[in-house]
Design an enzyme around this catalytic site. Structure first.
Site, PDB file in Angstrom:
ATOM      1  N   ASP A 121     -11.117   1.428 -15.415  1.00  0.00           N
ATOM      2  CA  ASP A 121     -10.630   0.799 -14.188  1.00  0.00           C
ATOM      3  C   ASP A 121     -11.628  -0.234 -13.693  1.00  0.00           C
ATOM      4  OD1 ASP A 121      -8.420   2.393 -14.292  1.00  0.00           O
ATOM      5  OD2 ASP A 121      -9.069   3.774 -12.720  1.00  0.00           O
ATOM      6  N   ARG A 122     -11.140  -1.173 -12.930  1.00  0.00           N
ATOM      7  CA  ARG A 122     -11.982  -2.259 -12.434  1.00  0.00           C
ATOM      8  C   ARG A 122     -13.211  -1.740 -11.679  1.00  0.00           C
ATOM      9  NH1 ARG A 122     -10.157  -6.888  -7.998  1.00  0.00           N
ATOM     10  NH2 ARG A 122     -12.173  -7.903  -7.852  1.00  0.00           N
TER      11      ARG A 122
END
Length: 221
Positions: A121-122
């Protein structure tokens, strides 16, 4: 965290995201919106509402925050594989917004043939594996599917969890949101406490399944 709102953007989500970015904390619009809707952002002693008028002042965020962790770089190279460090705040692969940088585009500047094997995930930092050939990527994909690849995460959580344990909750996705559900897919996460303070604990996490948002939902449970 006490955050100074010295400049206003188009709405509260954009405003908080921009002011956090000035502090080196990179989060997505979706994450900021979730914090507001769950009552974890307070304004003048009350939960902030998405619809309330924009004004200057101070916001109180009841969330654990970490700054962006620098630039991507190569960490390891083996036969047919490369490992790259992805800092928090950097996308793993390209998105519709071409203005945002991502790890895959960065990696292919020096190795155009690379194939991404997994993603983070970012907001998550960590190692990303990339294969030098499509054939090896297919073999690695089979290993992932058969559970031969083991992954370890470290995460700070609020509260005082047990010293060690297992979270075993099936997960289902409803309207784009992942949540525990009896009719969902089996999901299992092992955890071990590494250190703790009065309010938070650092956990080592070992997911035995690879469901979407598994760790976040299991930890929240």
């Amino acid at each position: 965290m006490r955050l100074a709102i010295w400049k206003l953007e188009t709405d509260w989500v954009d405003t908080l995201q921009a002011r956090l970015g000035e502090q080196g904390v990179v989060v997505s619009r979706a994450q900021v919106r979730t914090w507001i809707k769950s009552g974890r952002v307070r304004w003048r002693g009350k939960s902030l509402r998405l619809q309330q008028p924009l004004v200057l002042g101070w916001a109180e965020l009841d969330v654990p925050l970490a700054p962006s962790c620098g630039q991507p770089h190569w960490c390891w190279e083996g036969e047919g594989l490369l490992a790259a460090y992805k800092p928090a705040g950097l996308l793993t692969h390209p998105s519709a917004d071409r203005q945002r940088t991502d790890l895959v585009s960065w990696a292919r500047q020096s190795h155009p043939e690379l194939v991404l094997l997994h993603r983070l995930d970012r907001e998550t930092s960590g190692l990303i594996l990339l294969a030098k050939t499509a054939e090896l990527a297919r073999h690695m994909g089979d290993d992932w599917a058969e559970g031969k690849v083991k992954k370890t995460y470290w995460a700070w959580v609020s509260g005082n969890p047990p010293q060690a344990g297992c979270v075993e909750l099936p997960l289902e996705e409803v309207r784009g949101r992942v949540r525990p559900g009896a009719g969902g897919k089996p999901a299992r996460t092992l955890f071990r406490k590494l250190k703790a303070t009065r309010e938070r604990a650092c956990l080592e996490l070992r997911p035995e399944t690879g469901r979407k948002h598994q760790l976040r939902v299991h930890l929240a449970s």
